[in-house]
Write an enzyme that holds these catalytic residues in place. Structure first.
Site, PDB file in Angstrom:
ATOM      1  N   GLY A 278       0.391  -3.361  22.953  1.00  0.00           N
ATOM      2  CA  GLY A 278       1.511  -2.620  23.520  1.00  0.00           C
ATOM      3  C   GLY A 278       1.813  -1.321  22.810  1.00  0.00           C
ATOM      4  O   GLY A 278       2.646  -0.537  23.278  1.00  0.00           O
TER       5      GLY A 278
ATOM      6  N   ASP B 201       0.206  -8.975  21.959  1.00  0.00           N
ATOM      7  CA  ASP B 201       1.287  -8.263  21.292  1.00  0.00           C
ATOM      8  C   ASP B 201       2.470  -9.215  21.159  1.00  0.00           C
ATOM      9  O   ASP B 201       2.567 -10.203  21.897  1.00  0.00           O
ATOM     10  CB  ASP B 201       1.691  -7.013  22.077  1.00  0.00           C
TER      11      ASP B 201
ATOM     12  N   ALA C 137      -5.426  -3.510  16.323  1.00  0.00           N
ATOM     13  CA  ALA C 137      -4.530  -2.358  16.242  1.00  0.00           C
ATOM     14  C   ALA C 137      -3.120  -2.735  15.828  1.00  0.00           C
ATOM     15  O   ALA C 137      -2.291  -1.851  15.605  1.00  0.00           O
ATOM     16  CB  ALA C 137      -4.497  -1.630  17.589  1.00  0.00           C
TER      17      ALA C 137
ATOM     18  N   LYS D 258      -4.048   7.416   5.302  1.00  0.00           N
ATOM     19  CA  LYS D 258      -3.224   7.104   4.130  1.00  0.00           C
ATOM     20  C   LYS D 258      -3.852   6.027   3.255  1.00  0.00           C
ATOM     21  O   LYS D 258      -3.366   5.755   2.147  1.00  0.00           O
ATOM     22  CB  LYS D 258      -1.821   6.698   4.575  1.00  0.00           C
TER      23      LYS D 258
ATOM     24  N   LYS E  20      -2.901  -0.836   4.138  1.00  0.00           N
ATOM     25  CA  LYS E  20      -4.036  -0.541   5.005  1.00  0.00           C
ATOM     26  C   LYS E  20      -5.346  -0.493   4.215  1.00  0.00           C
ATOM     27  O   LYS E  20      -6.404  -0.851   4.740  1.00  0.00           O
ATOM     28  CB  LYS E  20      -3.805   0.777   5.749  1.00  0.00           C
TER      29      LYS E  20
ATOM     30  N   VAL F 222      -1.232  10.611  15.107  1.00  0.00           N
ATOM     31  CA  VAL F 222      -1.566  10.665  16.524  1.00  0.00           C
ATOM     32  C   VAL F 222      -0.478  11.420  17.271  1.00  0.00           C
ATOM     33  O   VAL F 222       0.690  11.022  17.251  1.00  0.00           O
ATOM     34  CB  VAL F 222      -1.743   9.251  17.111  1.00  0.00           C
ATOM     35  N   LEU F 223      -0.853  12.529  17.903  1.00  0.00           N
ATOM     36  CA  LEU F 223       0.102  13.337  18.640  1.00  0.00           C
ATOM     37  C   LEU F 223       0.678  12.559  19.814  1.00  0.00           C
ATOM     38  O   LEU F 223      -0.051  11.987  20.614  1.00  0.00           O
ATOM     39  CB  LEU F 223      -0.577  14.607  19.162  1.00  0.00           C
TER      40      LEU F 223
ATOM     41  N   ARG G 151       9.755  12.250   0.827  1.00  0.00           N
ATOM     42  CA  ARG G 151      10.314  10.929   0.586  1.00  0.00           C
ATOM     43  C   ARG G 151       9.370  10.091  -0.268  1.00  0.00           C
ATOM     44  O   ARG G 151       8.216  10.471  -0.492  1.00  0.00           O
ATOM     45  CB  ARG G 151      10.584  10.233   1.927  1.00  0.00           C
TER      46      ARG G 151
END
Length: 574
Positions: free
Chosen positions: A227, A250, A300, A346, A358, A384-385, A472
């Site tokens: 989702g 999901d 994912a 990252k 990750k 991701v845009l 941050r």
């Protein structure tokens, strides 16, 4: 019409290629049987070459299934596929020759005029040439089809006009067709509104998925986090390649409703393709995999918001580490053939809870790869845009509300990808990646976030204030794609780097004690990441250091902060 035919061929690639090879065998057997190895006797019975051709076609298809010749194991028309084709064809020719010589029960069905032992070798060579030529024509036709689409639909080339240099055209809110498009002239009518893809700083990567994604056709495919932004696009792309079963998993029922609606135009949520489950529930995940037995898995599902995970590192452990291990264990137990773990940039030189978790998921994937017969690998990409919670959607919401637009630091940069690019990389990774690797896409140059904010403000036509809030805890000024000393090795694709990931034993991640408190959990993850690399991992940034970072900023010349600041790029007036 042509578009529909091309799409139909893609969806039925396995059947089409197997049929092409079978017809090549039939034609070759008939040709050489009638010629009689140079004889002028054309009275050769029709039944003999037909029977031999059918036998060869059956054997060839069987060999092809074993080595996955028709299922997208290699890129269509590539040298690697040519080797597989040659192996299957030669094995078929040898099998048919031996069968016709040594097995009387085969010869008893053929008239005495048959010359199978001498026909098969010649027919084998002709079949190989015919099948290879057909594949080359298919690949060339596909390339021309995509070229025609690109010429017919001009688009701005961000490779030629990156956002930091697009200047006046971008600030006017419109861009012209790229210089690479062969149009006579660029008229005012050709100008179009700025799209999010114009912020990439490079041309979008267009992967020929049809040539590599055949491994999805007719297979049972499962997507966790179906989702989410990446997961839902994965499901839509996979559905195009006609899998035998697409299992969308999901824990968010509304998200499952949305993705099913986007695929089928209706969402009743009453079919087995949607699975409501949490990857933290290892027992349920194991039972699900044992029952549905997915052959391909795209993992994912993850928690991804960096500041939130800095506050709640135990949640990162439960989902990104232990949850990933639960999915990996279940996939190994049911014999999953391909497993792709979705990671992030990252994970390179991690200094945040998100990065640690990750990176550990990559290590677990590499560890399971050494114990499984299938291919288990990870894929890293940047921001991701347009995804939920991305900086782009945040900026757009802030501008719509009248501001201010908040940026952590005037010099902070990030790598960007479109959802389309990210999903194409993931699908391609399962075809070209090797066990235990992490694949990294060449994402071009990093984009300065402050410039993205000023672009969006300029194109909105509003006067909106930009406020710098300071980095941050866990945030970097610039993201890394590789650890120090890691080679940028690209053996299969010019835009995809292959990295070897050091495995981490599953028993070690189970030793993380969530009762140690926030700092104890973070240190435990950092210590495990240290074992996976020879490079020193920096101490995590605390919140106080993050807050104080903005006070020490020396703003670049020309950068203005405030509602009256003229929106220009990179501190240079437009």
């Amino acid at each position: 019409m042509r578009e529909r035919m091309v799409a139909a061929l893609r969806r039925r690639r396995v059947v089409v290629l197997a049929l092409v090879d079978s017809l090549a065998w039939l034609a070759s057997m008939a040709t050489f049987a009638m010629l009689g190895e140079g004889s002028t006797d054309w009275r050769f019975p029709v039944g003999d070459p037909l029977l031999l051709g059918l036998l060869a076609a059956f054997v060839h298809t069987a060999f092809g299934r074993v080595i996955r010749l028709h299922h997208g194991r290699t890129q269509l028309g590539s040298f690697a596929e040519a080797r597989l084709l040659a192996a299957a064809t030669l094995a078929t020719g040898l099998t048919v020759s031996i069968a016709t010589v040594l097995q009387p029960w085969v010869l008893q069905f053929l008239p005495t005029q048959a010359a199978a032992p001498t026909t098969a070798p010649a027919a084998t060579f002709m079949t190989l040439v015919t099948a290879a030529t057909a594949r080359a024509c298919w690949r060339e036709g596909h390339a021309r089809h995509h070229h025609d689409k690109r010429v017919a639909r001009p688009s701005a080339s961000t490779a030629r006009t990156p956002p930091l240099e697009a200047g006046r055209a971008m600030l006017a809110g419109q861009v012209a067709p790229g210089l690479h498009v062969p149009t006579p002239r660029a008229a005012l009518s050709d100008l179009r509104d700025v799209e999010v893809t114009d912020l990439l700083g490079r041309r979008q990567v267009d992967t020929d998925l049809a040539s590599v994604a055949g491994y999805l056709a007719g297979r049972r495919v499962l997507v966790t986090g179906a989702g989410g932004s990446i997961g839902s696009e994965l499901c839509r792309q996979i559905h195009r390649f006609a899998p035998a079963e697409l299992i969308m998993l999901d824990r968010d029922e509304s998200a499952l409703h949305a993705v099913q609606l986007s695929i089928h135009g209706r969402a009743l949520l009453d079919s087995p393709e949607v699975v409501l489950a949490d990857i933290r529930d290892s027992q349920h995940i194991r039972e699900l995999f044992a029952q549905r037995r997915p052959e391909v898995v795209f993992h994912a599902a993850a928690l991804k918001h960096l500041p939130m995970l800095e506050q709640y590192p135990d949640e990162a452990v439960k989902t990104n580490v232990w949850g990933s291990l639960a999915v990996l264990d279940a996939a190994r137990s049911c014999g999953t053939e391909r497993f792709v773990n979705i990671s992030t940039d990252k994970a390179a030189k991690p200094c945040s809870v998100l990065g640690y978790s990750k990176r550990l998921a990559e290590g677990l994937t590499s560890a399971i790869a050494t114990e499984s017969q299938g291919t288990y690998l990870s894929v890293r990409f940047g921001n991701v845009l347009g995804s939920r919670g991305s900086v782009l959607t945040a900026f757009q919401a802030q501008i719509a509300a009248g501001g201010p637009v908040t940026v952590t630091h005037p010099d902070v940069t990030r790598y960007f990808m479109t959802v389309h690019e990210a999903v194409e990389l993931v699908i391609q990774a399962a075809a070209i990646g090797r066990d235990g690797e992490a694949l990294v896409l060449d994402m071009g140059r990093p984009v300065r976030i402050a410039d993205v904010a000023r672009y969006l403000i300029a194109t909105s036509g509003r006067k909106v204030e930009v406020v710098y809030t300071g980095l941050r805890a866990g945030e970097k000024l610039h993201e890394d794609l590789f650890d120090d000393g890691e080679p940028d090795h690209r053996p299969r694709h010019p835009l995809v780097s292959h990295l070897n990931v050091r495995p981490v034993a599953p028993a070690l991640v189970h030793e993380i004690d969530l009762s140690d408190g926030r700092h104890g959990v973070i240190e435990a993850m950092r210590s495990l990441c240290l074992r996976m690399t020879d490079v020193a991992i920096p101490e995590p940034r605390n919140a106080a250091a993050a807050e104080s970072s903005v006070e020490a900023v020396t703003y670049p010349r020309g950068v203005q902060v405030g509602a009256d600041a003229s929106p220009h790029l990179g501190g240079r007036p437009a």
